[in-house]
Design an enzyme around this catalytic site. Structure first.
Site, PDB file in Angstrom:
ATOM      1  N   ASN A   1       0.926  -1.236  -0.020  1.00  0.00           N
ATOM      2  CA  ASN A   1       0.023   0.005   0.078  1.00  0.00           C
ATOM      3  C   ASN A   1       0.856   1.187   0.265  1.00  0.00           C
ATOM      4  OD1 ASN A   1      -1.936   2.020   0.324  1.00  0.00           O
ATOM      5  ND2 ASN A   1      -2.501   1.262   2.643  1.00  0.00           N
TER       6      ASN A   1
ATOM      7  N   LYS B   1       0.105   4.024  -0.180  1.00  0.00           N
ATOM      8  CA  LYS B   1      -0.670   5.251   0.289  1.00  0.00           C
ATOM      9  C   LYS B   1      -0.276   6.699  -0.489  1.00  0.00           C
ATOM     10  CE  LYS B   1      -0.385   3.352   4.986  1.00  0.00           C
ATOM     11  NZ  LYS B   1      -0.116   3.486   6.193  1.00  0.00           N
TER      12      LYS B   1
ATOM     13  N   GLU C   1      -6.975   4.778   7.939  1.00  0.00           N
ATOM     14  CA  GLU C   1      -6.604   6.171   7.669  1.00  0.00           C
ATOM     15  C   GLU C   1      -7.936   6.964   7.150  1.00  0.00           C
ATOM     16  OE1 GLU C   1      -2.989   5.497   5.725  1.00  0.00           O
ATOM     17  OE2 GLU C   1      -1.873   5.101   7.327  1.00  0.00           O
TER      18      GLU C   1
ATOM     19  N   GLU D   1      -5.642  -4.897  10.887  1.00  0.00           N
ATOM     20  CA  GLU D   1      -4.486  -3.733  11.130  1.00  0.00           C
ATOM     21  C   GLU D   1      -4.618  -2.963  12.245  1.00  0.00           C
ATOM     22  OE1 GLU D   1      -2.403  -2.459   7.170  1.00  0.00           O
ATOM     23  OE2 GLU D   1      -4.210  -1.495   7.126  1.00  0.00           O
TER      24      GLU D   1
ATOM     25  N   GLY E   1       2.282   2.291  10.793  1.00  0.00           N
ATOM     26  CA  GLY E   1       3.506   3.409  10.819  1.00  0.00           C
ATOM     27  C   GLY E   1       3.743   3.879  12.250  1.00  0.00           C
TER      28      GLY E   1
ATOM     29  N   SER F   1       3.513  -1.942  10.354  1.00  0.00           N
ATOM     30  CA  SER F   1       4.754  -1.976  10.777  1.00  0.00           C
ATOM     31  C   SER F   1       5.468  -3.076  10.293  1.00  0.00           C
ATOM     32  CB  SER F   1       5.117  -1.569  12.282  1.00  0.00           C
ATOM     33  OG  SER F   1       4.660  -0.154  12.416  1.00  0.00           O
TER      34      SER F   1
HETATM   35  P1  PGA Z   1       2.674   0.483   7.646  1.00  0.00           P
HETATM   36  O1  PGA Z   1       1.207   0.685   7.137  1.00  0.00           O
HETATM   37  O2  PGA Z   1       3.109  -0.793   7.071  1.00  0.00           O
HETATM   38  O3  PGA Z   1       3.656   1.769   7.487  1.00  0.00           O
HETATM   39  O4  PGA Z   1       2.585   0.352   9.231  1.00  0.00           O
HETATM   40  C1  PGA Z   1       0.379  -0.414   6.981  1.00  0.00           C
HETATM   41  C2  PGA Z   1      -0.892  -0.162   6.498  1.00  0.00           C
HETATM   42  O5  PGA Z   1      -1.523   1.162   6.707  1.00  0.00           O
HETATM   43  O6  PGA Z   1      -1.466  -0.428   5.762  1.00  0.00           O
END
Ligand code: PGA
Length: 262
Positions: free
Chosen positions: A12, A14, A100, A168, A174, A213
């Site tokens: 992803n 983003k 998000e 998640e 993050g 993460s």
């Molecule tokens: P991250 O994000 O791996 O940066 O923690 C995962 C996600 O939001 O799908």
């Protein structure tokens, strides 16, 4: 993860990536030649890169995905992208209900269920994201909340369709911290229980990913947890080398290929 399962690894991106970032895809495809190809990989770039990436991924084993879609098929929705548009651009998957968007765009379970429905009507595989906040975990309500999210975000019309759930925890996204293996296993068991409640025994076969993460360093441990069918990767998917470490943790490099230069 059962021995027979092919893990699913979803990148992803983003709101990251310009056309110059397609060099990462070239590195990824090159690096994948060293793996045994036993994982399914999906890359979800921002909407502006979908068409370019569809060309870059053509005749590769990597599938394309969108990061969100609108619940309606078309209309006066400035700035939105319909599921059919994603499919038309070459996508096969779409993420819906990412935290998000749940948090910052106040998307409800009902909206997410409508998006999942729109996705399957357009022939896409929805990746329905769920996950608890830190407050919910601290109050000991994680499993209740995950169960409620599954029941409200996965509409009955998904029953005979292919779809994926991604667990998640909001506090792990993050954040450089992940739940313990026991916490992930417990969450996945509750999610499969809820899926079985909604879809009968077929619900237990729905792939449930872990996200939050994930990186090269912790991927092997996560793939080793029972019922984890794959991972959803944010930050670590932006760098092909780090992402390949995750892929290799799921699909060990064929030793006969390891001698080849990367
Ligand atoms: P991250 O994000 O791996 O940066 O923690 C995962 C996600 O939001 O799908």
């Amino acid at each position: 993860m059962s021995a027979a399962a092919r893990p699913l690894i979803v990148a992803n991106w983003k709101m990251n990536g310009l056309s110059s970032s397609l060099t990462q895809i070239a590195h990824l495809l090159h690096g994948l030649r060293r793996t045994r190809g036993s994982a399914d990989i999906v890359v979800c770039p921002p909407a502006t890169l979908l068409s370019l990436m569809a060309c870059a991924l053509e005749s590769s084993p990597v599938a394309l995905g969108g990061q969100d879609c609108h619940a309606e098929e078309s209309g006066a929705f400035t700035g939105e992208v319909a599921a059919e548009m994603l499919s038309d651009a070459g996508a096969r998957y779409v993420i819906v209900g990412h935290s998000e968007r749940r948090i910052r765009r106040a998307e409800t379970d009902a909206v997410i269920a409508a998006k999942a429905d729109a996705a399957v009507r357009a022939g896409l595989t929805p990746i329905v994201c769920i996950g608890e906040s830190l407050d919910v975990r601290d109050r000991g309500r994680t499993l209740d909340v995950l169960t409620a999210q599954v029941l409200a975000s996965c509409p009955p019309c998904l029953a005979d369709k292919r779809f994926v759930v991604a667990y998640e925890p909001c506090w792990a996204i993050g954040a450089n911290r992940t739940p313990t293996a026991e916490q992930i296993a417990e969450a996945h068991a509750a999610i499969h229980g809820a899926l079985a409640r909604r879809f009968g025994s077929g619900g237990r076969a729905v792939p449930v990913l872990y996200g939050g993460s994930v990186k090269g360093e912790n991927a092997a441990g996560i793939f080793g947890i029972a019922k984890v069918a794959g991972v959803l990767v944010g930050r670590a998917s932006l760098d092909a080398r780090e992402f390949l470490r995750i892929v290799e943790a799921a699909a060990p490099v064929d030793p006969r290929l390891k001698a080849q230069p990367a």
